[in-house]
Design an enzyme around this catalytic site. Structure first.
Site, PDB file in Angstrom:
ATOM      1  N   LYS A  54       0.840  -1.206   0.000  1.00  0.00           N
ATOM      2  CA  LYS A  54       0.000   0.000   0.000  1.00  0.00           C
ATOM      3  C   LYS A  54       0.873   1.255   0.000  1.00  0.00           C
ATOM      4  CE  LYS A  54      -3.885  -2.240   2.304  1.00  0.00           C
ATOM      5  NZ  LYS A  54      -4.551  -2.580   3.553  1.00  0.00           N
ATOM      6  N   GLN A  98      -4.481  -1.067   9.820  1.00  0.00           N
ATOM      7  CA  GLN A  98      -4.429  -2.408   9.219  1.00  0.00           C
ATOM      8  C   GLN A  98      -4.998  -3.436  10.189  1.00  0.00           C
ATOM      9  OE1 GLN A  98      -3.361  -3.183   5.989  1.00  0.00           O
ATOM     10  NE2 GLN A  98      -4.159  -5.211   6.503  1.00  0.00           N
ATOM     11  N   ASP A 121     -11.195   3.583   4.534  1.00  0.00           N
ATOM     12  CA  ASP A 121     -11.516   2.154   4.409  1.00  0.00           C
ATOM     13  C   ASP A 121     -13.027   1.908   4.486  1.00  0.00           C
ATOM     14  OD1 ASP A 121      -9.706   0.237   3.817  1.00  0.00           O
ATOM     15  OD2 ASP A 121      -9.037  -0.145   5.869  1.00  0.00           O
TER      16      ASP A 121
END
Ligand code: NAD
Length: 284
Positions: A54, A98, A121
């Site tokens: 990422k 994460q 997200d």
């Protein structure tokens, strides 16, 4: 192989190029630089690999990354303080925590603490609620990537019978909502669904997000269906496979994503697109 192979790698590269151009244009304005904060807690090797890719993709797309690596022993208070600091930091446009987090940490509480304006997200109740109401919002990256893939293969979503396998907040639920918002007739299947094969056999669009290697058999796929395989599973031989029996399903599908190289690359590309959107919004 009879159906069209949906080349997620190429489509994601195109999208990352679009983000890079738009981010470069934003950066011409003084004081504006799209910035993503990435929080990695602990030493899960798979998470470390995801975060690395990422970060690399973000930098290549003119998106700045602020890495926050915390030890495995991090406490809830420490993580919550970091999230609050990132919420308040005007430099930071998007925050990615994460998952999964180490077992002593409450991920729901972390998600609740995220500023919805930085929720790239699409995990907060605000983002999911907006999606349910059909309002513009941050949408979880993998489902958003799936919708883009459908567009790329000119899928007729309106009126189509779509079957989504899996009901997680990260993938299954949001993709079901997106498909419904796009006027598909959606069936959401899960681990308690009585006859999965029967549901899949009726589907014009199948999205498999279960996490069980090749659970969906090729002969379940209706002729001419579009198959998006979100699953990423490692076999005993170390090979990556999806949730769908690819070779047999490809004989029947009009279009199908491979694993790897299908849905996966779209996820990172959409994260960058969401970060750009956050930056453009905060900078007006
Ligand atoms: P999850 O474990 O949170 O959810 C799995 C879902 O599958 C659950 O809703 C469960 O009800 C359903 N399920 C389990 N067994 C089933 C069965 N026999 N029949 C029907 N449904 C069943 O997983 P997740 O986070 O949604 O991820 C699903 C898969 O997608 C995993 O393989 C994951 O690695 C992969 N994934 C890929 C990407 C990507 O970028 N390609 C992103 C996120 C997740």
């Amino acid at each position: 192989m009879i159906g069209q192979l949906i080349d997620g790698k190429a489509i994601a590269a195109k999208l990352r190029g679009e983000v890079a151009e738009a981010a470069a244009a934003l950066r011409k304005h003084p004081g504006i630089a799209p910035t993503l904060a990435v929080v990695l807690v602990g030493d899960d090797p798979a998470s470390a690999v995801y975060v690395k890719s990422k970060t690399k993709a973000a930098r290549e797309a003119n998106v700045d990354v602020r890495d926050h690596k915390l030890p495995q022993s991090t406490t809830q208070d420490e993580l919550m303080s970091l999230v609050r600091a990132l919420n308040d930091d005007p430099i930071v446009d998007g925050i990615l925590v994460q998952m999964p987090l180490p077992p002593q940490l409450d991920s729901d509480a972390v998600i609740r603490a995220l500023d919805p304006a930085k929720d790239v997200d699409g995990l907060t109740a605000t983002s999911l609620g907006n999606l349910a109401q059909g309002r513009p919002t941050f949408v979880s990256c993998t489902p958003k990537g799936c919708m883009r893939l459908l567009k790329e293969v000119n899928a007729h979503v309106e009126g189509a019978r779509a079957v989504v396998l899996g009901r997680s907040l990260l993938v299954g639920k949001p993709i079901a909502m997106l498909l419904q918002n796009a006027n598909a007739t959606v069936t959401a299947c899960h681990s308690r669904t009585r006859d999965l094969a029967d549901e899949v056999r009726r589907a014009d669009i199948v999205v498999a997000a279960i996490g069980k290697p090749e659970l969906v058999k090729g002969d379940w796929i209706k002729d001419g269906a579009i198959v998006l395989d979100v699953g990423i599973n490692r076999t005993a031989e170390g090979k990556l496979v999806g949730d769908v029996q690819f070779t047999a399903a490809a004989q029947r599908a009009r279009a199908i994503t491979p694993v790897p190289g299908g849905v996966g690359p779209m996820t990172i590309a959409m994260l960058l697109a969401n970060t750009l959107r956050a930056s453009a919004r905060t900078s007006g």
